[in-house]
Design a protein around this motif. Structure first.
Motif, PDB file in Angstrom:
ATOM      1  N   LEU A  87     -18.837  36.635  -7.889  1.00 36.42           N
ATOM      2  CA  LEU A  87     -18.667  37.242  -9.109  1.00 36.42           C
ATOM      3  C   LEU A  87     -18.685  36.212 -10.074  1.00 36.42           C
ATOM      4  N   MET A  88     -18.028  35.049  -9.495  1.00 36.58           N
ATOM      5  CA  MET A  88     -17.982  33.892 -10.566  1.00 36.58           C
ATOM      6  C   MET A  88     -19.511  33.552 -11.036  1.00 36.58           C
ATOM      7  N   ASN A  89     -20.259  33.464 -10.222  1.00 31.62           N
ATOM      8  CA  ASN A  89     -21.672  33.084 -10.488  1.00 31.62           C
ATOM      9  C   ASN A  89     -22.106  34.298 -11.466  1.00 31.62           C
ATOM     10  N   TYR A  90     -21.929  35.390 -11.443  1.00 26.36           N
ATOM     11  CA  TYR A  90     -22.431  36.582 -12.330  1.00 26.36           C
ATOM     12  C   TYR A  90     -21.548  36.237 -13.493  1.00 26.36           C
ATOM     13  N   ILE A  91     -20.300  35.976 -13.369  1.00 22.74           N
ATOM     14  CA  ILE A  91     -19.819  35.882 -15.085  1.00 22.74           C
ATOM     15  C   ILE A  91     -20.411  34.672 -15.611  1.00 22.74           C
ATOM     16  N   PHE A  92     -20.792  33.597 -15.048  1.00 22.86           N
ATOM     17  CA  PHE A  92     -21.359  32.383 -15.562  1.00 22.86           C
ATOM     18  C   PHE A  92     -22.456  32.649 -16.066  1.00 22.86           C
ATOM     19  N   GLU A  93     -23.492  33.404 -15.162  1.00 25.07           N
ATOM     20  CA  GLU A  93     -24.962  33.661 -15.840  1.00 25.07           C
ATOM     21  C   GLU A  93     -24.929  34.781 -16.852  1.00 25.07           C
ATOM     22  N   ASN A  94     -23.842  35.740 -17.023  1.00 23.13           N
ATOM     23  CA  ASN A  94     -23.895  36.591 -17.906  1.00 23.13           C
ATOM     24  C   ASN A  94     -23.001  36.796 -18.980  1.00 23.13           C
ATOM     25  N   SER A  95     -22.339  35.489 -19.286  1.00 19.80           N
ATOM     26  CA  SER A  95     -21.379  35.508 -20.564  1.00 19.80           C
ATOM     27  C   SER A  95     -21.304  33.991 -20.931  1.00 19.80           C
ATOM     28  N   ASP A  96     -20.922  33.995 -22.116  1.00 19.20           N
ATOM     29  CA  ASP A  96     -20.643  32.571 -22.739  1.00 19.20           C
ATOM     30  C   ASP A  96     -19.446  31.689 -21.919  1.00 19.20           C
ATOM     31  N   ILE A  97     -19.577  30.532 -22.238  1.00 21.64           N
ATOM     32  CA  ILE A  97     -18.433  29.738 -21.464  1.00 21.64           C
ATOM     33  C   ILE A  97     -17.153  29.888 -22.087  1.00 21.64           C
ATOM     34  N   ASP A  98     -16.293  30.611 -21.083  1.00 20.73           N
ATOM     35  CA  ASP A  98     -14.871  31.047 -21.398  1.00 20.73           C
ATOM     36  C   ASP A  98     -14.088  29.880 -20.886  1.00 20.73           C
ATOM     37  N   VAL A  99     -13.712  28.817 -21.825  1.00 23.59           N
ATOM     38  CA  VAL A  99     -12.709  27.826 -21.216  1.00 23.59           C
ATOM     39  C   VAL A  99     -11.728  28.266 -20.754  1.00 23.59           C
ATOM     40  N   PRO A 100     -10.994  28.844 -21.327  1.00 18.89           N
ATOM     41  CA  PRO A 100      -9.493  29.089 -20.637  1.00 18.89           C
ATOM     42  C   PRO A 100      -9.464  29.944 -19.527  1.00 18.89           C
ATOM     43  N   PHE A 101     -10.598  31.012 -19.325  1.00 19.05           N
ATOM     44  CA  PHE A 101     -10.787  31.558 -18.009  1.00 19.05           C
ATOM     45  C   PHE A 101     -11.068  30.446 -16.884  1.00 19.05           C
ATOM     46  N   TYR A 102     -12.076  29.546 -17.113  1.00 23.94           N
ATOM     47  CA  TYR A 102     -12.231  28.683 -16.070  1.00 23.94           C
ATOM     48  C   TYR A 102     -11.505  27.798 -15.874  1.00 23.94           C
ATOM     49  N   LEU A 103     -10.685  27.391 -16.841  1.00 22.12           N
ATOM     50  CA  LEU A 103      -9.658  26.357 -16.767  1.00 22.12           C
ATOM     51  C   LEU A 103      -8.589  27.121 -15.599  1.00 22.12           C
ATOM     52  N   GLU A 104      -8.214  28.253 -15.996  1.00 23.81           N
ATOM     53  CA  GLU A 104      -7.123  28.997 -15.082  1.00 23.81           C
ATOM     54  C   GLU A 104      -7.669  29.002 -13.633  1.00 23.81           C
ATOM     55  N   GLN A 105      -9.071  29.128 -13.461  1.00 25.96           N
ATOM     56  CA  GLN A 105      -9.530  29.033 -12.080  1.00 25.96           C
ATOM     57  C   GLN A 105      -9.649  27.733 -11.477  1.00 25.96           C
ATOM     58  N   LEU A 106      -9.699  26.675 -12.555  1.00 25.64           N
ATOM     59  CA  LEU A 106      -9.939  25.303 -11.955  1.00 25.64           C
ATOM     60  C   LEU A 106      -8.582  24.718 -11.313  1.00 25.64           C
ATOM     61  N   TYR A 107      -7.539  25.377 -12.032  1.00 28.18           N
ATOM     62  CA  TYR A 107      -6.181  25.226 -11.599  1.00 28.18           C
ATOM     63  C   TYR A 107      -5.650  26.033 -10.589  1.00 28.18           C
ATOM     64  N   GLY A 108      -6.654  26.763  -9.975  1.00 26.65           N
ATOM     65  CA  GLY A 108      -5.985  27.598  -9.096  1.00 26.65           C
ATOM     66  C   GLY A 108      -5.815  27.193  -7.677  1.00 26.65           C
ATOM     67  N   PRO A 109      -5.510  28.044  -6.576  1.00 27.63           N
ATOM     68  CA  PRO A 109      -5.242  27.727  -5.234  1.00 27.63           C
ATOM     69  C   PRO A 109      -6.592  27.597  -4.462  1.00 27.63           C
ATOM     70  N   ASN A 110      -7.677  27.857  -4.739  1.00 24.41           N
ATOM     71  CA  ASN A 110      -8.742  27.908  -3.724  1.00 24.41           C
ATOM     72  C   ASN A 110      -9.895  26.600  -4.017  1.00 24.41           C
ATOM     73  N   GLU A 111     -10.101  25.827  -2.980  1.00 26.90           N
ATOM     74  CA  GLU A 111     -10.940  24.516  -3.178  1.00 26.90           C
ATOM     75  C   GLU A 111     -12.200  24.995  -3.690  1.00 26.90           C
ATOM     76  N   ASP A 112     -12.738  25.623  -2.911  1.00 20.40           N
ATOM     77  CA  ASP A 112     -14.038  26.059  -3.228  1.00 20.40           C
ATOM     78  C   ASP A 112     -14.391  26.430  -4.604  1.00 20.40           C
ATOM     79  N   ILE A 113     -13.624  27.480  -5.132  1.00 18.93           N
ATOM     80  CA  ILE A 113     -13.718  28.248  -6.607  1.00 18.93           C
ATOM     81  C   ILE A 113     -13.441  26.804  -7.432  1.00 18.93           C
ATOM     82  N   ARG A 114     -12.534  26.046  -7.045  1.00 20.96           N
ATOM     83  CA  ARG A 114     -12.208  24.789  -8.067  1.00 20.96           C
ATOM     84  C   ARG A 114     -13.439  24.153  -8.093  1.00 20.96           C
ATOM     85  N   LEU A 115     -14.119  23.660  -6.891  1.00 24.00           N
ATOM     86  CA  LEU A 115     -15.394  23.053  -7.082  1.00 24.00           C
ATOM     87  C   LEU A 115     -16.376  23.696  -7.898  1.00 24.00           C
ATOM     88  N   SER A 116     -16.412  24.969  -7.587  1.00 20.10           N
ATOM     89  CA  SER A 116     -17.559  25.655  -8.353  1.00 20.10           C
ATOM     90  C   SER A 116     -17.350  25.463  -9.852  1.00 20.10           C
TER      91      SER A 116
END
Lengths: 119, 349
Positions: free
Chosen positions: B290-319
């Protein structure tokens, strides 16, 4: 009398097209492959050739090129099971194709084409 | 082993060999006769159909003449193989033609001998014959047998119920979706795809009334089928149904929802909804999709991505780090990595 050559491997389509052509007052030669052509046939100038493109041992585009090269004709109509867009585009990219009908076909369209030419 | 026994064995083997050769000879002979018979049936059928479709006013062919000729070439009730071959020719012909001739063919099929053979097969104890009978009925569009066929939509045999369900789609089109909530057995992915394709081929004009009624279903396979229909017909007005199932409790429903939403470009409001639902998806692999879909279909939403960057999952953080790094936010990624090592001083060369 105007002449039509029908080339179809499928016997049922072949017979139906032959019948349709005959009822439109054309003289029809119906064959299942190019091997059935006689020398006299090759000297005729057909008003229409109604042909499939899928035959054993030859690629569809090559077959069309071969027909265009060896048979004198005025109009070439393709009636085939291979109705994919890519094939259609490639066939129309060749010059001298008057129509492309992919199965399932509405025979009324071919009927109208033959009638219009006869008028 | 003595000489006598050995000779006996050789004789037995020779006899077996001769029997084998004779069997091959008979089989080849039978095959040749059979092929010739099938060729005659095909030729006769082609001639009859062509004459029926384009009847010569000077020499018209009647139904009784057609039936007489069919009988002459061996289309009789006792000869099931010939009848079966004729049915296959009939189906092949019907698939080839549309327009006014299609209607003519249907009329002809209602008046020639094999009529009734397919429905008789449905009553067979053999599942293969049952499924084949149902298939022949819908292939030849014998819609008057619909009630008979409907009884098999929940048959215990997968092939019988599969054919019955396809028959429902062929005969009823979009209205067949009203049976969806009442189907008892799971529907395989293959079956879902076949139904969607059949519906698309035969009924390309959507009838949303029946689709929306089917939304009430709580069955996993039915939800997946409905989403695939929305995707295939590109029903933008029905995207809400797909979005609602992005966070479904069933893994496969979520998987299908993510797969189907990828076909659509959604509005800003819908994208905000999808982002808000993102954390509710329990499976990190699906979150990544779903992250790939969001990235390909919307502008960069920094607060959303930062929230995921500091999230618990290693793979999502890397992506997420990769997305931010490649889209003008390197500093945010550097900050993230540096904050992991607060007591280490930077060594800049």
């Amino acid at each position: 009398m105007k002449k039509v050559l029908v080339i179809q491997e499928d016997l049922i389509i072949l017979k139906i097209l032959e019948r349709l052509v005959n009822l439109n007052n054309y003289s029809c030669k119906a064959i299942r492959s190019l091997n059935e052509l006689s020398i006299e046939d090759q000297q005729n100038n057909f008003d229409f050739i109604i042909s499939d493109i899928l035959f054993e041992g030859i690629a569809p585009l090559q077959f069309v090129a071969q027909v265009q090269e060896i048979l004198l004709h005025k109009n070439l109509l393709i009636v085939t099971n291979m109705g994919q867009d890519k094939i259609k585009q490639e066939i129309f990219a060749l010059s001298g194709i008057a129509g492309f009908y992919a199965v399932p076909i509405d025979l009324d369209e071919i009927d109208a084409t033959l009638k219009a030419y006869n008028e | 082993m003595n000489e006598v026994t050995l000779l006996l064995l050789i004789k037995i083997l020779l006899v077996l060999l001769v029997v084998y050769w004779i069997a091959i000879g008979i089989s080849m002979f039978y095959r040749r006769i059979r092929m010739r018979r099938l060729a005659i049936i095909e030729e006769t059928f082609a001639d009859l159909v062509s004459r029926y479709l384009y009847n010569d006013p000077e020499n018209p062919i009647s139904i009784s003449q057609i039936n007489d000729r069919l009988k002459k070439i061996g289309i009789r009730p006792g000869n099931r193989n010939n009848i079966q071959y004729l049915i296959s020719l009939m189906i092949r012909t019907q698939r080839t033609i549309i327009g006014s001739n299609f209607i003519k063919l249907q009329k002809l099929y209602g008046m020639i001998p094999p009529y009734g053979v397919s429905i008789a097969k449905i009553g067979s104890w053999n599942w293969y014959r049952q499924a084949r009978g149902i298939r022949e009925i819908y292939e030849m569009n014998q819609s008057h047998y619909l009630d008979e066929v409907l009884k098999y939509r929940n048959d215990k045999n997968i092939y019988v119920r599969r054919e019955a369900q396809i028959a429902m789609v062929v005969f009823l089109g979009w209205e067949s979706l009203r049976f969806l909530p009442y189907l008892k057995w799971n529907m395989t992915l293959w079956q879902q795809i076949k139904i969607v394709e059949k519906l698309y081929d035969l009924y390309p004009q959507p009838d949303l009334k029946w689709l929306q009624k089917a939304y009430e279903t709580d069955r996993s396979f039915a939800k997946r089928l409905l989403m695939r229909i929305i995707r295939k017909f590109e029903l933008h007005s029905e995207i809400d149904y797909i979005m609602k199932h992005l966070t479904d409790e069933d893994y496969e429903v979520r998987e299908t929802a993510i797969y189907c939403i990828k076909t659509f470009a959604v509005s800003r409001a819908d994208m905000s909804f999808i982002k808000a639902e993102f954390d509710k998806i329990p499976e990190p692999t699906q979150q990544l999709q779903l992250m790939n879909y969001i990235f390909e279909n919307s502008d960069i939403d920094v607060p959303f991505y930062l929230e995921q960057l500091y999230g618990p999952n290693e793979d999502i953080r890397l992506s997420v780090a990769e997305i931010l790094w490649n889209n003008g936010h390197k500093q945010k990624v550097q900050e993230f990595y540096l904050q992991q090592y607060p007591n280490t001083s930077m060594h800049v060369g």
